[in-house]
Design an enzyme around this catalytic site. Structure first.
Site, PDB file in Angstrom:
ATOM      1  N   ASP A   1      82.174  56.469 101.488  1.00  0.00           N
ATOM      2  CA  ASP A   1      82.895  55.903 100.338  1.00  0.00           C
ATOM      3  C   ASP A   1      84.396  56.007 100.498  1.00  0.00           C
ATOM      4  OD1 ASP A   1      80.403  57.253  98.080  1.00  0.00           O
ATOM      5  OD2 ASP A   1      80.457  55.400  99.240  1.00  0.00           O
TER       6      ASP A   1
ATOM      7  N   ARG B   1      83.234  50.409  87.674  1.00  0.00           N
ATOM      8  CA  ARG B   1      81.989  51.178  87.813  1.00  0.00           C
ATOM      9  C   ARG B   1      82.294  52.633  88.165  1.00  0.00           C
ATOM     10  NH1 ARG B   1      79.085  49.533  92.461  1.00  0.00           N
ATOM     11  NH2 ARG B   1      77.900  51.403  91.920  1.00  0.00           N
TER      12      ARG B   1
ATOM     13  N   ARG C   1      69.187  47.865  99.938  1.00  0.00           N
ATOM     14  CA  ARG C   1      69.111  49.283  99.566  1.00  0.00           C
ATOM     15  C   ARG C   1      67.633  49.680  99.494  1.00  0.00           C
ATOM     16  NH1 ARG C   1      74.150  50.582  97.455  1.00  0.00           N
ATOM     17  NH2 ARG C   1      73.633  52.756  97.656  1.00  0.00           N
ATOM     18  N   PRO C   2      66.981  49.905 100.638  1.00  0.00           N
ATOM     19  CA  PRO C   2      65.553  50.247 100.650  1.00  0.00           C
ATOM     20  C   PRO C   2      65.301  51.586  99.956  1.00  0.00           C
ATOM     21  CG  PRO C   2      66.501  50.584 102.799  1.00  0.00           C
ATOM     22  CD  PRO C   2      67.548  49.918 101.975  1.00  0.00           C
ATOM     23  N   ILE C   3      64.049  51.765  99.520  1.00  0.00           N
ATOM     24  CA  ILE C   3      63.684  53.055  98.894  1.00  0.00           C
ATOM     25  C   ILE C   3      62.433  53.622  99.560  1.00  0.00           C
ATOM     26  CG2 ILE C   3      64.754  52.544  96.642  1.00  0.00           C
ATOM     27  CD1 ILE C   3      61.941  51.776  95.618  1.00  0.00           C
ATOM     28  N   ASP C   4      62.234  53.262 100.831  1.00  0.00           N
ATOM     29  CA  ASP C   4      61.031  53.733 101.540  1.00  0.00           C
ATOM     30  C   ASP C   4      60.958  55.259 101.601  1.00  0.00           C
ATOM     31  OD1 ASP C   4      63.338  53.122 103.217  1.00  0.00           O
ATOM     32  OD2 ASP C   4      62.146  53.930 104.848  1.00  0.00           O
ATOM     33  N   LEU C   5      62.096  55.911 101.768  1.00  0.00           N
ATOM     34  CA  LEU C   5      62.080  57.388 101.852  1.00  0.00           C
ATOM     35  C   LEU C   5      61.748  58.002 100.489  1.00  0.00           C
ATOM     36  CD1 LEU C   5      65.237  58.009 104.093  1.00  0.00           C
ATOM     37  CD2 LEU C   5      62.845  57.722 104.791  1.00  0.00           C
TER      38      LEU C   5
ATOM     39  N   CYS D   1      72.580  45.542  97.196  1.00  0.00           N
ATOM     40  CA  CYS D   1      73.829  45.565  96.424  1.00  0.00           C
ATOM     41  C   CYS D   1      74.895  45.063  97.371  1.00  0.00           C
ATOM     42  CB  CYS D   1      74.137  46.975  95.938  1.00  0.00           C
ATOM     43  SG  CYS D   1      74.794  47.999  97.252  1.00  0.00           S
TER      44      CYS D   1
ATOM     45  N   ARG E   1      72.255  49.477  90.258  1.00  0.00           N
ATOM     46  CA  ARG E   1      71.247  49.577  91.314  1.00  0.00           C
ATOM     47  C   ARG E   1      70.740  50.996  91.451  1.00  0.00           C
ATOM     48  NH1 ARG E   1      69.482  51.048  95.588  1.00  0.00           N
ATOM     49  NH2 ARG E   1      71.042  52.688  95.579  1.00  0.00           N
TER      50      ARG E   1
ATOM     51  N   LYS F   1      81.178  60.337  89.351  1.00  0.00           N
ATOM     52  CA  LYS F   1      80.140  59.351  88.996  1.00  0.00           C
ATOM     53  C   LYS F   1      78.814  59.716  89.665  1.00  0.00           C
ATOM     54  CE  LYS F   1      79.978  55.394  91.402  1.00  0.00           C
ATOM     55  NZ  LYS F   1      78.676  55.100  92.037  1.00  0.00           N
ATOM     56  N   ASN F   2      78.865  60.057  90.965  1.00  0.00           N
ATOM     57  CA  ASN F   2      77.628  60.252  91.724  1.00  0.00           C
ATOM     58  C   ASN F   2      76.975  61.593  91.474  1.00  0.00           C
ATOM     59  OD1 ASN F   2      78.036  57.705  92.646  1.00  0.00           O
ATOM     60  ND2 ASN F   2      78.706  58.301  94.697  1.00  0.00           N
TER      61      ASN F   2
ATOM     62  N   ILE G   1      76.540  54.509 107.734  1.00  0.00           N
ATOM     63  CA  ILE G   1      75.668  54.693 106.564  1.00  0.00           C
ATOM     64  C   ILE G   1      75.185  53.362 105.980  1.00  0.00           C
ATOM     65  CG2 ILE G   1      75.463  55.772 104.284  1.00  0.00           C
ATOM     66  CD1 ILE G   1      75.958  57.796 106.553  1.00  0.00           C
TER      67      ILE G   1
HETATM   68  C1  EPZ Z   1      74.591  57.468  97.308  1.00  0.00           C
HETATM   69  O1  EPZ Z   1      73.951  56.228  97.559  1.00  0.00           O
HETATM   70  C2  EPZ Z   1      75.858  57.130  96.539  1.00  0.00           C
HETATM   71  N1  EPZ Z   1      75.510  56.478  95.273  1.00  0.00           N
HETATM   72  C3  EPZ Z   1      76.737  56.187  97.367  1.00  0.00           C
HETATM   73  O2  EPZ Z   1      77.935  55.961  96.646  1.00  0.00           O
HETATM   74  C4  EPZ Z   1      77.097  56.898  98.672  1.00  0.00           C
HETATM   75  O3  EPZ Z   1      77.869  56.026  99.475  1.00  0.00           O
HETATM   76  C5  EPZ Z   1      75.796  57.270  99.407  1.00  0.00           C
HETATM   77  O4  EPZ Z   1      74.971  58.098  98.547  1.00  0.00           O
HETATM   78  C6  EPZ Z   1      76.078  58.045 100.685  1.00  0.00           C
HETATM   79  O5  EPZ Z   1      76.806  59.185 100.373  1.00  0.00           O
HETATM   80  C7  EPZ Z   1      75.148  57.253  94.222  1.00  0.00           C
HETATM   81  O6  EPZ Z   1      75.086  58.473  94.324  1.00  0.00           O
HETATM   82  C8  EPZ Z   1      74.866  56.550  92.942  1.00  0.00           C
HETATM   83  P1  EPZ Z   1      71.470  57.103 100.593  1.00  0.00           P
HETATM   84  P2  EPZ Z   1      72.387  56.214  98.044  1.00  0.00           P
HETATM   85  O7  EPZ Z   1      70.149  57.134  99.942  1.00  0.00           O
HETATM   86  O8  EPZ Z   1      71.657  57.278  97.320  1.00  0.00           O
HETATM   87  C9  EPZ Z   1      69.377  54.110 103.694  1.00  0.00           C
HETATM   88  C10 EPZ Z   1      79.616  54.654  95.648  1.00  0.00           C
HETATM   89  O9  EPZ Z   1      80.477  53.925  96.101  1.00  0.00           O
HETATM   90  N2  EPZ Z   1      68.125  54.434 102.984  1.00  0.00           N
HETATM   91  O10 EPZ Z   1      72.009  58.331 101.241  1.00  0.00           O
HETATM   92  O11 EPZ Z   1      71.901  54.828  97.951  1.00  0.00           O
HETATM   93  C11 EPZ Z   1      70.301  53.239 102.811  1.00  0.00           C
HETATM   94  O12 EPZ Z   1      69.942  51.884 102.933  1.00  0.00           O
HETATM   95  C12 EPZ Z   1      78.191  54.619  96.178  1.00  0.00           C
HETATM   96  O13 EPZ Z   1      79.807  55.514  94.754  1.00  0.00           O
HETATM   97  C13 EPZ Z   1      66.917  53.972 103.500  1.00  0.00           C
HETATM   98  O14 EPZ Z   1      66.878  53.305 104.522  1.00  0.00           O
HETATM   99  O15 EPZ Z   1      72.589  56.620  99.576  1.00  0.00           O
HETATM  100  C14 EPZ Z   1      71.675  53.507 103.366  1.00  0.00           C
HETATM  101  O16 EPZ Z   1      71.883  52.684 104.499  1.00  0.00           O
HETATM  102  C15 EPZ Z   1      78.047  53.562  97.248  1.00  0.00           C
HETATM  103  N3  EPZ Z   1      65.771  54.247 102.828  1.00  0.00           N
HETATM  104  C16 EPZ Z   1      71.583  54.966 103.809  1.00  0.00           C
HETATM  105  O17 EPZ Z   1      70.179  55.289 103.924  1.00  0.00           O
HETATM  106  C17 EPZ Z   1      65.756  54.990 101.668  1.00  0.00           C
HETATM  107  O18 EPZ Z   1      64.666  55.226 101.111  1.00  0.00           O
HETATM  108  C18 EPZ Z   1      72.222  55.917 102.812  1.00  0.00           C
HETATM  109  O19 EPZ Z   1      71.471  55.850 101.623  1.00  0.00           O
HETATM  110  C19 EPZ Z   1      66.995  55.458 101.163  1.00  0.00           C
HETATM  111  C20 EPZ Z   1      68.171  55.174 101.831  1.00  0.00           C
END
Ligand code: EPZ
Length: 416
Positions: free
Chosen positions: A305, A397, A120-124, A115, A91, A22-23, A327
């Site tokens: 996960d 999902r 789920r911030p997107i600041d980065l 979620c 999301r 999926k990812n 995480i």
């Molecule tokens: C991806 O989520 C996966 N989802 C998640 O799988 C997976 O758990 C995660 O990566 C870690 O491997 C998809 O690929 C669709 P991150 P993502 O950006 O991209 C923080 C599942 O069950 N963060 O690495 O959201 C964030 O809040 C899902 O299949 C910021 O603070 O993961 C989190 O605490 C769940 N600012 C941490 O980093 C940002 O701008 C990891 O986020 C971005 C992220």
């Protein structure tokens, strides 16, 4: 609302094929917006993939299934926005942002809410795209994105190897002017798969061993054919189903190297593993031993996960396990439902302590998130009686036909 009825039915055994990831599929579907159409083999049939197809359709692309292959036709919609109802359907729709900026040099979408796993911030994502010439204006929960001058390459150091941010930067950089370097990028296999797809379409992406990703922007991407990698978390989940029931299964069509961080935990719990090139066999003991400590980390560390599925095993293991989640904030949301089945779980912030019990009992429980829902199914396989699991939309999902797959191996799950 549909529910699973899971009757504990003894040891699981057999050979279980693992479907596409999926990812990996989701960012590749976003990238398909930039190609002149594509054929995506081994694409999983999941509700999150359906949601991504709805966004592609809204943006003018056609999508059609041919067995396990998704055929995507190029499209060109003048509407470079993602409506709120489509953003809310999934999301991780935020991964379309980088592709829309690469294609349209503009985009309008709503902020992805939190979620089940917490905010789920997107600041980065935003700070990195700003360095590439993107301007953002927030109006309420709407985000207006534009490129006043040009979308250009940049040198980006990520403070945290965010998967989503790495993907959005790669997508925007694929058609930007010049070169982009991402240091401390995410190293998940799904990132390499996105790079593989972009290169198959004529892009220029290089992954370096130290986690640096280099992208040279090209004029356009072509039609391509690509096959999605197997889903490592689905493979681990299937192995957990055998481990908890004292069974023996082989998962095939998989990439063992993508799961290596979890193998030592299975072995510490008393499972015997046999690892082939594209399959893994697990022989479980009569009763699992507790793994002392499980700590989640970015790849190649223990994946977040996999925490919930492994927690289900620790609930009936001999001894006590300590989990540390690094995480997501709300990874333990499912703990309360698991306790309704007799589990002894105490959580405090990022720590969860699980003391194994001899027996779990059937209960009526509900899924709070995707992997937590999988943990409920795993635990229900060893209860004496029928456990009812609601809100299975979370499970659907990320797991294709989970009841049918597990029933093939001897489980007794009905959907009503
Ligand atoms: C991806 O989520 C996966 N989802 C998640 O799988 C997976 O758990 C995660 O990566 C870690 O491997 C998809 O690929 C669709 P991150 P993502 O950006 O991209 C923080 C599942 O069950 N963060 O690495 O959201 C964030 O809040 C899902 O299949 C910021 O603070 O993961 C989190 O605490 C769940 N600012 C941490 O980093 C940002 O701008 C990891 O986020 C971005 C992220």
């Amino acid at each position: 609302m549909e529910r699973y009825l899971v009757r504990g039915a003894g040891k699981l055994s057999g050979i279980l094929p693992v479907h596409g990831a999926k990812n990996a599929a989701l960012p590749i579907l976003a990238a398909s917006l930039l190609c002149d159409g594509c054929e995506l083999h081994n694409c999983p049939r999941l509700s999150d993939v359906d949601a991504a197809c709805h966004i592609l359709n809204h943006l003018g692309c056609s999508t059609r299934w041919q067995n396990e292959t998704l055929l995507i036709g190029a499209g060109d919609s003048r509407d470079c926005s993602i409506p709120d109802h489509l953003m809310r359907e999934m999301r991780s729709s935020i991964v379309f942002l980088g592709a829309m900026l690469a294609k349209y040099r503009q985009a309008k979408l709503t902020f992805p809410g939190g979620c089940e796993l917490g905010p789920r911030p997107i600041d980065l994502h935003l700070s990195s795209l700003r360095k590439m010439g993107v301007c953002f204006e927030q109006q309420g929960d709407a985000l207006y994105c534009s490129v006043p001058k040009e979308l250009h390459g940049a040198s980006i150091d990520l403070p945290f190897p965010s998967v989503g941010a790495t993907e959005n930067i790669m997508l925007a950089a694929s058609l930007a002017k010049g070169d982009t370097v991402i240091r401390n990028a995410a190293r998940e296999p799904e990132i390499s798969d996105l790079a593989g797809f972009l290169n198959a379409a004529g892009g220029c992406v290089h992954m370096e061993k130290d986690g640096t990703v280099r992208i040279h922007g090209v004029e356009k991407l072509q039609h391509c054919t690509y096959s999605v990698i197997p889903d490592r978390i689905v493979g681990i989940t299937y192995l957990c189903c055998a481990a908890i029931t004292g069974g023996r299964i082989t998962i095939c069509n998989t990439e063992p190297n993508h799961m290596r961080a979890v193998f030592p935990i299975f072995e510490e719990m008393g499972c015997r593993l046999s690892i082939g090139s594209h399959e893994v066999s697990l022989q479980a003991p009569e009763r699992l031993k507790a793994a002392r400590s499980i700590t989640t980390m970015p790849y190649p560390g223990f994946p977040t996960d996999a925490l919930a599925p492994i927690m289900a095993l620790s609930m009936v293991a001999r001894g006590t396990s300590i989990f540390t989640e690094n995480i997501f904030q709300n990874r333990y949301k499912q703990a309360w439902e698991l306790c309704r089945m007799g589990a002894e779980i105490r959580t405090e912030g990022r720590i969860a302590v699980v003391r194994g019990v001899e027996h779990l009992h059937p209960a009526s429980v509900i899924c709070t998130d995707l992997r937590g829902g999988a943990a409920l199914v795993i635990a229900a396989l060893v209860t004496e009686g029928v456990t009812t699991i609601g809100e299975i939309r979370h499970i659907e999902r990320g797991y294709e036909n989970l009841p049918a797959v597990l029933n093939q191996a001897g489980a007794c799950i009905t959907v009503e």
